[in-house]
Write a protein that holds these residues in place. Sequence first.
Motif, PDB file in Angstrom:
ATOM      1  N   GLY A 222     -10.181  -7.331  -0.894  1.00  0.00           N
ATOM      2  CA  GLY A 222     -10.281  -6.228   0.066  1.00  0.00           C
ATOM      3  C   GLY A 222      -8.953  -5.849   0.689  1.00  0.00           C
ATOM      4  N   ASN A 223      -7.857  -6.218   0.010  1.00  0.00           N
ATOM      5  CA  ASN A 223      -6.523  -5.934   0.531  1.00  0.00           C
ATOM      6  C   ASN A 223      -5.710  -5.120  -0.474  1.00  0.00           C
ATOM      7  OD1 ASN A 223      -4.358  -6.119   2.378  1.00  0.00           O
ATOM      8  ND2 ASN A 223      -3.513  -7.887   1.288  1.00  0.00           N
ATOM      9  N   ALA A 224      -6.367  -4.191  -1.135  1.00  0.00           N
ATOM     10  CA  ALA A 224      -5.685  -3.385  -2.148  1.00  0.00           C
ATOM     11  C   ALA A 224      -4.660  -2.459  -1.500  1.00  0.00           C
ATOM     12  CB  ALA A 224      -6.698  -2.552  -2.929  1.00  0.00           C
ATOM     13  N   PRO A 225      -3.553  -2.182  -2.185  1.00  0.00           N
ATOM     14  CA  PRO A 225      -2.583  -1.219  -1.659  1.00  0.00           C
ATOM     15  C   PRO A 225      -3.166   0.198  -1.753  1.00  0.00           C
ATOM     16  CG  PRO A 225      -2.029  -1.790  -3.903  1.00  0.00           C
ATOM     17  CD  PRO A 225      -3.173  -2.691  -3.510  1.00  0.00           C
ATOM     18  N   ASP A 226      -2.548   1.128  -1.057  1.00  0.00           N
ATOM     19  CA  ASP A 226      -2.989   2.523  -1.196  1.00  0.00           C
ATOM     20  C   ASP A 226      -2.680   3.040  -2.592  1.00  0.00           C
ATOM     21  OD1 ASP A 226      -3.845   2.689   1.498  1.00  0.00           O
ATOM     22  OD2 ASP A 226      -1.798   3.126   2.155  1.00  0.00           O
ATOM     23  N   LEU A 227      -1.484   2.738  -3.060  1.00  0.00           N
ATOM     24  CA  LEU A 227      -1.046   3.151  -4.392  1.00  0.00           C
ATOM     25  C   LEU A 227      -0.546   1.936  -5.166  1.00  0.00           C
ATOM     26  CD1 LEU A 227       1.073   6.323  -3.501  1.00  0.00           C
ATOM     27  CD2 LEU A 227      -1.219   6.315  -4.492  1.00  0.00           C
ATOM     28  N   ALA A 228      -0.809   1.922  -6.462  1.00  0.00           N
ATOM     29  CA  ALA A 228      -0.267   0.883  -7.338  1.00  0.00           C
ATOM     30  C   ALA A 228       0.394   1.570  -8.517  1.00  0.00           C
ATOM     31  CB  ALA A 228      -1.369  -0.058  -7.813  1.00  0.00           C
ATOM     32  N   PHE A 229       1.594   1.079  -8.884  1.00  0.00           N
ATOM     33  CA  PHE A 229       2.313   1.632 -10.019  1.00  0.00           C
ATOM     34  C   PHE A 229       2.029   0.725 -11.222  1.00  0.00           C
ATOM     35  CE2 PHE A 229       5.835   3.009  -6.806  1.00  0.00           C
ATOM     36  CZ  PHE A 229       4.931   3.876  -6.200  1.00  0.00           C
ATOM     37  N   PHE A 230       1.034   1.097 -12.013  1.00  0.00           N
ATOM     38  CA  PHE A 230       0.590   0.255 -13.128  1.00  0.00           C
ATOM     39  C   PHE A 230       1.523   0.407 -14.327  1.00  0.00           C
ATOM     40  CE2 PHE A 230      -3.418   0.485 -10.793  1.00  0.00           C
ATOM     41  CZ  PHE A 230      -3.949  -0.784 -10.972  1.00  0.00           C
ATOM     42  N   PRO A 231       2.134  -0.698 -14.798  1.00  0.00           N
ATOM     43  CA  PRO A 231       2.949  -0.601 -16.006  1.00  0.00           C
ATOM     44  C   PRO A 231       2.121  -0.724 -17.284  1.00  0.00           C
ATOM     45  CG  PRO A 231       3.168  -2.775 -15.055  1.00  0.00           C
ATOM     46  CD  PRO A 231       2.258  -2.005 -14.143  1.00  0.00           C
TER      47      PRO A 231
END
Length: 438
Positions: free
Chosen positions: A96-105
């Motif tokens: 439940g602590n996901a970032p707002d944005l994730a840069f998926f490689p």
Amino acid sequence: MLAVAGVMGLALTGAVACSSDDGGTAKDPDSAECQPFKDYQGHSGTEVTAYSSIRDVESDKLDQSWKLFEDCTGIDIQHEGDGAFEAQVQVRSDGGNAPDLAFFPQPGLLQRFATAGKLKEASAKTKETAQKNFSTDWLNYGTVAGKFYAAPLGSNVKSFVWYSPGLFKEKSWAVPQTFDEMIQLSDKVASGGGGISPWCVGLESQDATGWPATDWLEDVILRDHGPDVYDQWVQHKIPFNDPRIVSSLDKVGSIIKNNKYVGDPKREVTTSFQEGGLPVKDKKCAMHRQASFYANQWPDGTKVAQDGDVYAFYFPAVDPAKGKPVLAAGEFVAAFADRPEVQAVQAYLASSEWALSRAKLGSWVSANKNVPVETFESPIDKLSVQILQDPKSVLRFDGSDLMPGSVGAGTFWKQMIEWVNGKDSAATLAAIEASWPK
């Protein structure tokens, strides 16, 4: 585009209007330098968290690239780079602590999160902006089940071999134009003495240890068997341990598991990918296969150019007449939240304005088709963009990044380390094949 670039270049050296609470600078949102950000305003005082695998110098340049955006919109972007991104993004999401944005490689990892309902579909603004700036192929990597989730951020060319132009000149070594010529050069270096290794390799990367070895295999498969077999392998339409793949892995082993070329191969497992190529600059190693982004790993003051301390040549094809196989990769900006300020940042990162800002800072490549080649100042960046835009290039995305996350960012990495430590090619690939989700 040129007008926007000029405004942004001026803005980077412009006067500060006033100080902001977070220690940065705030600018008059109606000023000329803030005009490119009008569509993203209205969210002053908000914060957007971003999480990625981008660290060190590259992370610092990210912060610089969106500084003017922050000053003109009042949105504070808090970016965290983590070498354990692939594992920790799952931990954070589950907790439940996901970032707002994730840069998926890895598009394969992105797909897993989207399929699980963890990601928010991109806004209409983000989709429209991305469609203006990227080809269909790149957009498809951020699309899952017909829904668009993520636009590309940065891109990189992986089919490079780093070398010292000075050393090559001293030794009268020619840059190889074919794979066979590259092996002939390796043999010449190995027999020449002088304490110079033909190749240097670094495979350690915290929780992602092993990924450089997967790049080696993917590049060689493209050269040995062509894009159709490569696609079938990545999509699991042929077994992971198809005899053609075993043959290509043996060919990789003839280089990076060859004592005459690398010394003790087991040292590669504990040598970080950041440090793996540094002996090239010291003229203790002739060649280091690594992506365009490796330009960020050279010590401060290193000149990266054809007449510099280090440079890179294209990892040559087996048969150049059949085209120029190119392995590429990049990150994709996906959202775990859909607050207005998050959507504004996601849309901005899909824009040519942001790409221009990041390109001017150097050591970075973009697939954004609206950023001219001349914008990229570094010779290696220009070379990368030229390769990406070359009609002779047979471009394929990093295979492990397209595979299911449990394989591409899991068993594939781990088994390649076991392979370097002594496991044979057939057993290594059979183990990965057995791990493919049923």
